[in-house]
Scaffold this active site. Structure first.
Site: not given
Ligand code: GLN
Length: 469
Positions: A74, A149, A173
Site C-alpha cells: 500500500k 481505503s 481498511s
Molecule cells: N473507512 C474508514 C475511514 O474512512 C477506515 C479507514 C482506514 O481503516 N484507514 O476512516
C-alpha cells in the site's frame, strides 16, 4: 493465482523459479491493471531481485516460505528509494528515506516487492475513490467500488496479480475491501505489528495487515512481519506462536458469539442469508452459538469519527508544504501554508482535519474528544466481557456488498456507515479477520471473526476451518 503456500512449495521443489513467477505477475498486471487501477507504480527492480533469490536457492541456501514470493505494498508504507504519496497530491514526488519495519522484515525473508497500490487519500475512505490517482475498480464488476481505503491492495490479490499485499487498517481498511473483493484480510491486535514506517492516519488505531487468498497465507505473512520493534514503542514482545502448519482447523466445542446489536433489521437480506448459513455450518460442526451483547456498539461509529479525526489533525499537521512534498508559494508564510494545504489535500482529508481541529479545540475537547475516549473504553470493556463468554465473535464484515462507483462519493455520512462492523475492533484494539463467505447479488460477502487481544491463533484456527467448508 495460487496461494503463497503452493507457490512456495513449487519454488522450493524447483518446479518454478521466482523469476518466472514475477514475470507472470507483471504480465497480468500489464494486461489488466489499466482497467482496474490497483497498482499506481511497479518496481523496475523486481525481476532482478527475483533472479537473486533464484541464484541463492541454486547455491543451496536455506530460504524461508516468503522467499521469491511477490508482494504488493500500500502506498502509505515506506520502501526505501521508492516514491510514497499515500494517494495524495500533497506527497507527490516524496521519496521514502528508509524501510518500514514490515518492509525490512519482508526483504530479509526474501519477498519480492512488486509495487505500490492505490488507496484513499491518507487512508481516509471506504471506497478507494478519494485517491489523487483516480478510483480503483472491483475486479468482480468494474462498475463497483473495491472498498477502501486499501482497495488497491485488495484488488491486487483478488485480480490474481499477486498472492499477497499489505494494507493498513484504522477502522476497517483491510477487512472491508477484503470483504468487497472476496479475499482474506487481517487486522492484527494493536501492537502486534510495528507501525514504524507507516504514514500515520490515527496512530492509536492504525495497524498494518495482510491481504491473501487463504487464512493460512495470512498467518505465514504475519509470522514474518509481527513482533517487537525497538522503533515502535507500542509494539509488543510476543510469546512464541504456533506455526501455521501445526494449527488444527476445528471448531468443535468452541463458543461463537453473535452480537445481538449487530443482527438487526437493515442488513441486506441476501447478505444476511449468507451469514446465517455460515452460522449453521458452525453449529453443524459442533460449535456452540451464543448471543452476546455489546451495549455500547451503537456509539462506535460516532466515537471513531471523533477519535480518528482528532489524531488525523495532529498527524497531518506536519504536512505544511515546507518539510515534505507539495509546495505552493504564497506571498508570506501563512499564505504558503494555506495555499499548500488548500491545493494539496482533497476534500475528505480537509473535512477530517477540520473535524479534528474542532473536537480538540479548548471549548469542545471535554464535550467531544474526552467523551469519545470514554466511550472507547466502554466499548473495549464490552468486548472483554463478551470474549469471556465466547472464543470468537462472528459478524458480517460490511453491511452491504460492493456498491456502484460514485454512489456514496458525495455523501460522507453514508460512506462512514459502511464501517459500522469494523471500527469496533480498532477501538477495542483486538484482532479481526474477514474471510470470503459466498456471494450476494453476484458479489462477494465477507464474514468477520473477532478475537481476544493477541489471540490471532484462534482466528486462524476458526478461519482455516471455515474456508474448507
Ligand atoms: N473507512 C474508514 C475511514 O474512512 C477506515 C479507514 C482506514 O481503516 N484507514 O476512516
Amino acid at each position: 493465482m495460487k496461494t503463497i503456500r503452493e507457490l512456495s512449495n513449487e519454488l522450493k521443489n524447483k518446479t518454478l523459479t521466482s523469476e518466472e513467477l514475477v514475470r507472470s505477475c507483471l504480465k497480468k498486471i500489464e494486461e489488466e491493471n489499466e482497467a482496474l487501477n490497483a497498482f499506481i507504480w511497479i518496481s523496475p527492480t523486481a525481476i532482478d531481485e527475483a533472479k537473486e533469490i533464484d541464484r541463492r536457492r541454486e547455491a543451496g541456501e536455506e530460504l524461508g516460505v516468503l522467499a521469491g514470493i511477490p508482494i504488493a505494498v500500500k502506498d502509505n508504507i515506506l520502501v526505501q528509494g521508492w516514491e510514497i504519496t499515500a494517494g495524495s497530491q500533497m506527497l507527490e514526488g516524496h521519496m521514502s528515506a528508509y524501510n518500514a519495519t514490515v518492509i525490512e522484515r519482508l526483504k530479509n525473508a526474501g519477498a519480492i516487492l512488486i509495487g505500490r497500490t492505490n488507496m484513499d487519500e491518507f487512508a481516509m475512505g471506504s471506497s478507494t475513490e478519494t485517491s489523487h490517482y483516480g478510483a480503483t475498480k472491483n475486479p468482480h464488476d468494474r462498475t463497483k467500488v473495491p472498498g477502501g481505503s486499501s482497495g488497491g491492495s485488495a484488488v491486487a490479490v483478488a485480480a490474481g496479480f499477486v498472492p499477497c499485499a499489505l494494507g493498513s487498517d484504522t477502522g476497517g481498511s483491510v477487512r472491508q475491501p477484503a470483504s468487497l473483493c472476496g479475499v482474506v484480510g487481517l487486522k492484527p491486535t494493536y501492537g502486534r505489528v510495528s507501525r514504524y514506517g507507516l504514514i500515520p492516519m490515527a496512530s492509536s488505531l492504525d495497524q498494518i495487515g495482510p491481504f491473501t487468498l487463504t487464512v493460512e497465507d495470512a498467518a505465514l505473512v504475519m509470522e514474518v512481519i509481527e513482533g517487537k520493534d525497538e522503533n515502535d514503542a507500542t509494539s509488543i514482545e510476543l510469546a512464541s506462536t504456533t506455526a501455521p502448519e501445526l494449527i488444527e482447523p476445528d471448531v468443535k466445542g468452541l463458543r461463537v458469539g453473535l452480537p445481538k446489536e449487530y443482527f438487526v433489521a437493515g442488513m441486506d437480506a441476501e447478505l444476511r442469508a449468507r451469514i446465517d448459513e455460515a452460522v449453521k455450518k458452525f453449529e453443524a460442526a459442533g460449535a456452540v452459538i451464543k448471543e452476546v451483547s455489546l451495549p455500547h456498539a451503537k456509539y462506535a461509529l460516532a466515537a471513531y469519527y471523533i477519535v480518528a479525526p482528532s489524531e488525523i489533525t495532529s498527524n497531518l499537521g506536519r504536512l505544511d508544504g515546507l518539510r515534505y512534498g507539495y509546495h505552493s508559494q504564497g506571498s508570506n508564510l501563512l499564505d504558503t501554508y494555506e495555499q499548500t494545504r488548500g491545493e494539496g489535500f482533497g476534500p475528505e482529508v480537509k473535512r477530517r482535519i477540520m473535524l479534528g481541529s474542532y473536537t480538540l479545540s479548548a471549548g469542545y475537547y471535554d464535550a467531544y474528544y474526552k467523551k469519545a475516549l470514554q466511550i472507547r473504553t466502554l466499548i473495549k470493556q464490552d468486548f472483554d466481557e463478551a470474549l469471556k463468554e465466547v472464543d470468537v465473535i462472528l459478524t458480517p464484515t460490511s453491511p452491504s456488498v460492493a456498491w456502484d462507483l460514485g454512489a456514496k462519493f458525495n455523501d460522507p455520512l453514508t460512506m462512514y456507515l459502511s464501517d459500522i462492523y469494523t471500527v469496533t475492533a480498532n477501538l477495542a484494539a483486538i484482532p479481526a479477520i474477514s474471510i470470503p463467505c459466498g456471494t450476494a447479488h453476484g458479489l462477494p460477502v465477507g464474514l468477520q471473526l473477532m478475537g481476544r487481544a493477541f489471540d490471532e491463533h484462534m482466528l486462524y484456527r476458526v478461519g482455516m476451518w471455515f474456508e474448507k467448508k
